[in-house]
Design a protein around this motif. Structure first.
Motif, PDB file in Angstrom:
ATOM      1  N   THR A 181      -3.587 -10.747  -7.011  1.00 38.00           N
ATOM      2  CA  THR A 181      -2.617  -9.885  -7.685  1.00 38.00           C
ATOM      3  C   THR A 181      -1.554  -9.457  -6.686  1.00 38.00           C
ATOM      4  O   THR A 181      -1.870  -8.979  -5.588  1.00 38.00           O
ATOM      5  CB  THR A 181      -3.301  -8.641  -8.278  1.00 38.00           C
ATOM      6  N   LEU A 182      -0.284  -9.632  -7.072  1.00 41.16           N
ATOM      7  CA  LEU A 182       0.862  -9.264  -6.238  1.00 41.16           C
ATOM      8  C   LEU A 182       1.580  -8.082  -6.883  1.00 41.16           C
ATOM      9  O   LEU A 182       1.881  -8.106  -8.081  1.00 41.16           O
ATOM     10  CB  LEU A 182       1.827 -10.438  -6.118  1.00 41.16           C
ATOM     11  N   LEU A 183       1.846  -7.053  -6.078  1.00 43.93           N
ATOM     12  CA  LEU A 183       2.664  -5.930  -6.521  1.00 43.93           C
ATOM     13  C   LEU A 183       4.047  -6.079  -5.892  1.00 43.93           C
ATOM     14  O   LEU A 183       4.185  -6.082  -4.665  1.00 43.93           O
ATOM     15  CB  LEU A 183       2.032  -4.594  -6.110  1.00 43.93           C
ATOM     16  N   VAL A 184       5.077  -6.218  -6.739  1.00 41.13           N
ATOM     17  CA  VAL A 184       6.450  -6.377  -6.264  1.00 41.13           C
ATOM     18  C   VAL A 184       7.167  -5.041  -6.394  1.00 41.13           C
ATOM     19  O   VAL A 184       7.184  -4.436  -7.469  1.00 41.13           O
ATOM     20  CB  VAL A 184       7.190  -7.450  -7.087  1.00 41.13           C
ATOM     21  N   ILE A 185       7.757  -4.576  -5.280  1.00 46.77           N
ATOM     22  CA  ILE A 185       8.559  -3.354  -5.300  1.00 46.77           C
ATOM     23  C   ILE A 185      10.012  -3.787  -5.120  1.00 46.77           C
ATOM     24  O   ILE A 185      10.446  -4.140  -4.020  1.00 46.77           O
ATOM     25  CB  ILE A 185       8.146  -2.378  -4.186  1.00 46.77           C
ATOM     26  N   ALA A 186      10.747  -3.803  -6.228  1.00 46.18           N
ATOM     27  CA  ALA A 186      12.122  -4.324  -6.169  1.00 46.18           C
ATOM     28  C   ALA A 186      12.939  -3.730  -7.307  1.00 46.18           C
ATOM     29  O   ALA A 186      12.456  -3.586  -8.426  1.00 46.18           O
ATOM     30  CB  ALA A 186      12.114  -5.845  -6.268  1.00 46.18           C
ATOM     31  N   ASP A 187      14.158  -3.373  -6.979  1.00 40.19           N
ATOM     32  CA  ASP A 187      15.138  -3.020  -8.015  1.00 40.19           C
ATOM     33  C   ASP A 187      15.755  -4.357  -8.444  1.00 40.19           C
ATOM     34  O   ASP A 187      16.651  -4.888  -7.782  1.00 40.19           O
ATOM     35  CB  ASP A 187      16.183  -2.077  -7.421  1.00 40.19           C
ATOM     36  N   GLU A 205       6.551   4.473  -8.674  1.00 37.52           N
ATOM     37  CA  GLU A 205       5.884   3.535  -9.570  1.00 37.52           C
ATOM     38  C   GLU A 205       4.880   2.675  -8.802  1.00 37.52           C
ATOM     39  O   GLU A 205       3.785   2.379  -9.293  1.00 37.52           O
ATOM     40  CB  GLU A 205       6.915   2.635 -10.254  1.00 37.52           C
ATOM     41  N   ALA A 206       5.255   2.279  -7.602  1.00 36.47           N
ATOM     42  CA  ALA A 206       4.382   1.409  -6.811  1.00 36.47           C
ATOM     43  C   ALA A 206       3.053   2.091  -6.495  1.00 36.47           C
ATOM     44  O   ALA A 206       1.989   1.479  -6.596  1.00 36.47           O
ATOM     45  CB  ALA A 206       5.084   1.002  -5.527  1.00 36.47           C
ATOM     46  N   GLU A 207       3.097   3.369  -6.122  1.00 34.61           N
ATOM     47  CA  GLU A 207       1.857   4.070  -5.802  1.00 34.61           C
ATOM     48  C   GLU A 207       0.948   4.160  -7.019  1.00 34.61           C
ATOM     49  O   GLU A 207      -0.279   4.101  -6.900  1.00 34.61           O
ATOM     50  CB  GLU A 207       2.175   5.453  -5.253  1.00 34.61           C
ATOM     51  N   ARG A 208       1.530   4.284  -8.193  1.00 37.72           N
ATOM     52  CA  ARG A 208       0.720   4.342  -9.412  1.00 37.72           C
ATOM     53  C   ARG A 208       0.075   2.991  -9.713  1.00 37.72           C
ATOM     54  O   ARG A 208      -1.055   2.931 -10.205  1.00 37.72           O
ATOM     55  CB  ARG A 208       1.604   4.786 -10.584  1.00 37.72           C
ATOM     56  N   LEU A 209       0.766   1.901  -9.401  1.00 38.17           N
ATOM     57  CA  LEU A 209       0.261   0.562  -9.686  1.00 38.17           C
ATOM     58  C   LEU A 209      -0.580  -0.032  -8.554  1.00 38.17           C
ATOM     59  O   LEU A 209      -1.170  -1.107  -8.709  1.00 38.17           O
ATOM     60  CB  LEU A 209       1.442  -0.382  -9.959  1.00 38.17           C
ATOM     61  N   THR A 263      -3.525  -0.320  -7.228  1.00 39.17           N
ATOM     62  CA  THR A 263      -4.958  -0.156  -7.460  1.00 39.17           C
ATOM     63  C   THR A 263      -5.747  -1.080  -6.530  1.00 39.17           C
ATOM     64  O   THR A 263      -5.180  -1.898  -5.808  1.00 39.17           O
ATOM     65  CB  THR A 263      -5.290  -0.446  -8.927  1.00 39.17           C
ATOM     66  N   ASP A 264      -7.085  -0.955  -6.593  1.00 41.21           N
ATOM     67  CA  ASP A 264      -7.924  -1.712  -5.661  1.00 41.21           C
ATOM     68  C   ASP A 264      -7.848  -3.217  -5.861  1.00 41.21           C
ATOM     69  O   ASP A 264      -8.188  -3.976  -4.948  1.00 41.21           O
ATOM     70  CB  ASP A 264      -9.385  -1.261  -5.798  1.00 41.21           C
ATOM     71  N   ASP A 265      -7.432  -3.686  -7.054  1.00 46.54           N
ATOM     72  CA  ASP A 265      -7.403  -5.125  -7.295  1.00 46.54           C
ATOM     73  C   ASP A 265      -6.097  -5.779  -6.824  1.00 46.54           C
ATOM     74  O   ASP A 265      -5.918  -6.987  -6.990  1.00 46.54           O
ATOM     75  CB  ASP A 265      -7.621  -5.428  -8.779  1.00 46.54           C
ATOM     76  N   VAL A 266      -5.198  -5.010  -6.228  1.00 47.36           N
ATOM     77  CA  VAL A 266      -3.973  -5.584  -5.664  1.00 47.36           C
ATOM     78  C   VAL A 266      -4.298  -6.168  -4.286  1.00 47.36           C
ATOM     79  O   VAL A 266      -4.898  -5.505  -3.443  1.00 47.36           O
ATOM     80  CB  VAL A 266      -2.862  -4.520  -5.545  1.00 47.36           C
ATOM     81  N   HIS A 267      -3.891  -7.415  -4.068  1.00 50.33           N
ATOM     82  CA  HIS A 267      -4.162  -8.080  -2.793  1.00 50.33           C
ATOM     83  C   HIS A 267      -2.959  -8.072  -1.857  1.00 50.33           C
ATOM     84  O   HIS A 267      -3.129  -8.103  -0.639  1.00 50.33           O
ATOM     85  CB  HIS A 267      -4.571  -9.540  -3.034  1.00 50.33           C
ATOM     86  N   CYS A 268      -1.762  -8.084  -2.420  1.00 51.06           N
ATOM     87  CA  CYS A 268      -0.564  -8.222  -1.599  1.00 51.06           C
ATOM     88  C   CYS A 268       0.570  -7.406  -2.215  1.00 51.06           C
ATOM     89  O   CYS A 268       0.648  -7.269  -3.440  1.00 51.06           O
ATOM     90  CB  CYS A 268      -0.169  -9.696  -1.500  1.00 51.06           C
TER      91      CYS A 268
END
Length: 411
Positions: A25-31, A60-64, A66-71
């Motif tokens: 799972t990838l979390l993208v922080i981008a406008d 928003e990123a801190e809320r998303l 979670t432990d299942d985020v890898h990158c």
């Protein structure tokens, strides 16, 4: 541009460089007004899925996160209000603080290559350029970053483990005794081998001091068990013995007080300790001997060989009987002698490998006499004795071994 999903042919092709398998799972922080990350997931060349979550700012990123985020992928072009600071890398530094166990990538334009390199130096696993970005490149970079973060974490843990081991070694060395024999003509030697793997300190303990009246006091003991708790208790008993000896206690009074220390400090009532103490008169020709469930010392004189000192009048081990007594027996040493004190680890090894009888005290006396006949004394005698015990046992000894030797040479 939007990240395209891989083609079916790409799904069948396994890239040997994709060292991490399974879904990520990838979390993208981008406008992201251009909709670069519009697809919910990618299928990489190894057939694994990369699920994508997007956040427009750090809140928003801190809320998303979670432990299942890898990158986490941080866009360096975030507006100042979204990155919580005017400094270009403030968003990245914030992510590194709040997600220390996650792999982190940064996204930049090729014109910001120096800024992207600085981001890697600050802690990101890698950088991607917006102009070059496509699905296979992104999925491969994610897996590389995750694996690199895992490798970095392993290295950190190994380094921490080595530091802890070094600190423990320094601590244990500091807890081993330094004999205080200034002004005495006696020579001192000792050997110590803990039974615990990679340990420096076990449940055996010993000490030697000279009091102001010229008397030399020596002690050796053994706490039942081999773990760190027993080693700690052995250190407490040794320090208590030294303090009580300098306070003038000896014989039964000393051992009774040590039993009180043991009873207060032990983890359970089943813990006990054996002890042997000798106090050698200032002229060096006689000594007082007390045994608390401990093997009797060995006395060697020129042309007479080694023999065990009397042990019939010994008392019980410390901690077994609440009101026990330990008689002090007078022993004649003579003018020239060697006195060896030891723990039962030296005599409980096998005499001829697995399945053979224990070496025992009689076997130890024979062994020491063989070493003496070869002219060995002091450190060399103890080194040879411990080496021969291990050889007879046909392997490493499982119990702690402590041996102390005091010599008085001819004047």
């Amino acid at each position: 541009m939007a990240v395209p999903a891989p083609l079916p042919a790409q799904r069948q092709r396994v890239n040997a460089l994709d060292v991490t398998s399974g879904d990520l799972t990838l979390l993208v922080i981008a406008d992201d007004p251009a909709g670069t990350f519009t697809v919910p997931e990618l299928i990489d060349a190894a057939g694994g899925r990369v699920r994508i979550r997007t956040a427009r700012n750090l809140t928003e990123a801190e809320r998303l996160l979670t432990d299942d985020v890898h990158c986490v992928l941080v866009d360096l072009d975030l507006p100042a209000e979204a990155r919580r600071g005017d400094e270009p890398l403030s968003a990245l530094r914030h992510v590194l603080r709040v997600a220390p166990r996650h792999a982190v990538l940064v996204l930049a334009t090729s014109g910001d290559a120096e800024l992207a390199a600085e981001a890697v130096r600050a802690g990101a696993q890698d950088r991607l350029f917006r102009e070059e970005l496509d699905g296979p490149l992104l999925s491969r970079a994610i897996r590389y970053a995750v694996e690199r973060k895992r490798a970095d974490s392993v290295q950190v843990k190994l380094a921490e483990s080595r530091l802890r081991a070094q600190e423990n070694a320094r601590l244990e060395r500091g807890l081993l005794p330094t004999p205080l024999l200034q002004g005495s003509d006696l020579r001192f030697a000792a050997r110590y081998r803990p039974g615990r793997s990679r340990a420096l300190l076990g449940g055996d303990f010993y000490d030697t001091v000279r009091t102001p009246d010229g008397t030399v006091h020596a002690m050796i003991g053994d706490v039942c068990g081999h773990g760190p708790d027993e080693a700690a208790l052995g250190v407490e008993l040794r320090i208590a013995w030294r303090a009580l000896t300098f306070a003038g206690l000896c014989g039964d009074e000393l051992l009774s007080t040590l039993q009180q220390v043991l009873e207060h400090e032990r983890e359970s009532e089943e813990i006990f300790a054996t002890l042997c103490t000798v106090d050698i008169a200032p002229d060096g020709r006689r000594a007082g001997l007390c045994l608390a469930g401990h093997p009797a010392p060995l006395l060697a004189r020129p042309a007479q060989g080694a023999r065990l000192l009397p042990y019939e009048d010994g008392g019980p081990a410390l901690g077994l009987l609440p009101r026990a007594r330990w008689p002090r027996r007078q022993v004649e040493l003579g003018g020239v002698w060697s006195l060896m004190m030891y723990t039962d680890g030296l005599i409980e090894g096998r005499s001829a490998g697995p399945g053979s009888p224990r070496l025992g005290q009689d076997g130890m006396v024979e062994m020491i006499n063989r070493q003496l006949s070869r002219g060995l004394v002091g450190e060399d005698l103890l080194e040879a004795a411990v080496a021969e015990v291990r050889h007879l046992n046909d392997g490493e000894l499982t119990d702690d071994v402590a041996v102390l030797l005091l010599d008085r040479a001819a004047r």
